[in-house]
Design a protein around this motif. Structure first.
Motif, PDB file in Angstrom:
ATOM      1  N   ILE A 122       0.849  -1.201   0.000  1.00 42.85           N
ATOM      2  CA  ILE A 122       0.000   0.000   0.000  1.00 42.85           C
ATOM      3  C   ILE A 122       0.878   1.243   0.000  1.00 42.85           C
ATOM      4  O   ILE A 122       1.779   1.387   0.830  1.00 42.85           O
ATOM      5  CB  ILE A 122      -0.935   0.015   1.226  1.00 42.85           C
ATOM      6  N   ASN A 123       0.606   2.131  -0.929  1.00 39.61           N
ATOM      7  CA  ASN A 123       1.288   3.421  -0.978  1.00 39.61           C
ATOM      8  C   ASN A 123       0.573   4.339   0.016  1.00 39.61           C
ATOM      9  O   ASN A 123      -0.434   4.954  -0.312  1.00 39.61           O
ATOM     10  CB  ASN A 123       1.243   3.990  -2.393  1.00 39.61           C
ATOM     11  N   VAL A 124       1.080   4.409   1.232  1.00 37.79           N
ATOM     12  CA  VAL A 124       0.407   5.134   2.304  1.00 37.79           C
ATOM     13  C   VAL A 124       0.199   6.606   1.948  1.00 37.79           C
ATOM     14  O   VAL A 124      -0.810   7.201   2.317  1.00 37.79           O
ATOM     15  CB  VAL A 124       1.187   4.998   3.638  1.00 37.79           C
ATOM     16  N   SER A 125       1.101   7.192   1.180  1.00 34.33           N
ATOM     17  CA  SER A 125       0.948   8.606   0.819  1.00 34.33           C
ATOM     18  C   SER A 125      -0.251   8.836  -0.109  1.00 34.33           C
ATOM     19  O   SER A 125      -0.690   9.974  -0.274  1.00 34.33           O
ATOM     20  CB  SER A 125       2.227   9.140   0.176  1.00 34.33           C
ATOM     21  N   HIS A 153       0.779   6.729  10.432  1.00 30.81           N
ATOM     22  CA  HIS A 153       0.476   5.338  10.084  1.00 30.81           C
ATOM     23  C   HIS A 153       1.430   4.418  10.822  1.00 30.81           C
ATOM     24  O   HIS A 153       2.512   4.833  11.257  1.00 30.81           O
ATOM     25  CB  HIS A 153       0.539   5.105   8.571  1.00 30.81           C
ATOM     26  N   ASP A 154       0.993   3.179  10.957  1.00 34.66           N
ATOM     27  CA  ASP A 154       1.791   2.178  11.649  1.00 34.66           C
ATOM     28  C   ASP A 154       1.479   0.817  11.035  1.00 34.66           C
ATOM     29  O   ASP A 154       0.321   0.513  10.752  1.00 34.66           O
ATOM     30  CB  ASP A 154       1.465   2.182  13.142  1.00 34.66           C
ATOM     31  N   MET A 170      -2.458   0.518  10.150  1.00 33.98           N
ATOM     32  CA  MET A 170      -3.359   1.432  10.830  1.00 33.98           C
ATOM     33  C   MET A 170      -3.005   2.844  10.373  1.00 33.98           C
ATOM     34  O   MET A 170      -1.833   3.234  10.412  1.00 33.98           O
ATOM     35  CB  MET A 170      -3.222   1.347  12.342  1.00 33.98           C
ATOM     36  N   VAL A 171      -3.995   3.571   9.900  1.00 33.54           N
ATOM     37  CA  VAL A 171      -3.780   4.966   9.508  1.00 33.54           C
ATOM     38  C   VAL A 171      -4.640   5.860  10.387  1.00 33.54           C
ATOM     39  O   VAL A 171      -5.703   5.458  10.846  1.00 33.54           O
ATOM     40  CB  VAL A 171      -4.097   5.220   8.017  1.00 33.54           C
ATOM     41  N   LYS A 172      -4.145   7.061  10.629  1.00 36.91           N
ATOM     42  CA  LYS A 172      -4.905   8.052  11.393  1.00 36.91           C
ATOM     43  C   LYS A 172      -4.964   9.330  10.577  1.00 36.91           C
ATOM     44  O   LYS A 172      -4.020   9.671   9.857  1.00 36.91           O
ATOM     45  CB  LYS A 172      -4.246   8.319  12.740  1.00 36.91           C
ATOM     46  N   PHE A 173      -6.084  10.004  10.721  1.00 39.85           N
ATOM     47  CA  PHE A 173      -6.301  11.269  10.026  1.00 39.85           C
ATOM     48  C   PHE A 173      -6.401  12.362  11.080  1.00 39.85           C
ATOM     49  O   PHE A 173      -6.911  12.128  12.171  1.00 39.85           O
ATOM     50  CB  PHE A 173      -7.589  11.198   9.194  1.00 39.85           C
ATOM     51  N   GLY A 174      -5.914  13.544  10.750  1.00 42.40           N
ATOM     52  CA  GLY A 174      -5.924  14.648  11.695  1.00 42.40           C
ATOM     53  C   GLY A 174      -7.322  14.990  12.170  1.00 42.40           C
ATOM     54  O   GLY A 174      -8.211  15.253  11.357  1.00 42.40           O
TER      55      GLY A 174
END
Length: 86
Positions: A5-8, A24-25, A32-36
């Motif tokens: 997965i291209n996290v960007s 992300h982690d 796991m991704v987090k959004f502001g």
């Protein structure tokens, strides 16, 4: 494989607005991704500020992104947002 997965490229789409991943982690085969929070709240607020108090509105949140091989993925869920006047 989450390493493909291209996290960007991962974004959260809400009401026509987009929020990029803030953190992300990867642990094993879980990404796991987090959004502001402030960015997500701002998008939601732009919708509910015109609502009457105590009115519930369904909002679809969609996460989209791409793998490194350019294949796209997406997932979505619907939440209820409501405005209570203080």
């Amino acid at each position: 494989d989450v390493n493909n997965i291209n996290v960007s490229s991962v974004t959260l789409e809400v009401m026509g607005g987009h929020v990029s991943v803030s953190m992300h982690d990867i642990q094993g085969n879980i990404l796991m991704v987090k959004f502001g929070r402030a960015s997500v709240v701002s998008l939601l607020w732009s919708m509910i500020e015109h609502m009457s108090p105590h009115v519930k509105q369904e909002v679809t949140l969609e996460v989209t992104g791409k793998l490194y091989d350019e294949n796209a993925f997406r997932g979505s869920d619907t939440i209820k947002v409501f405005f209570t006047q203080l």
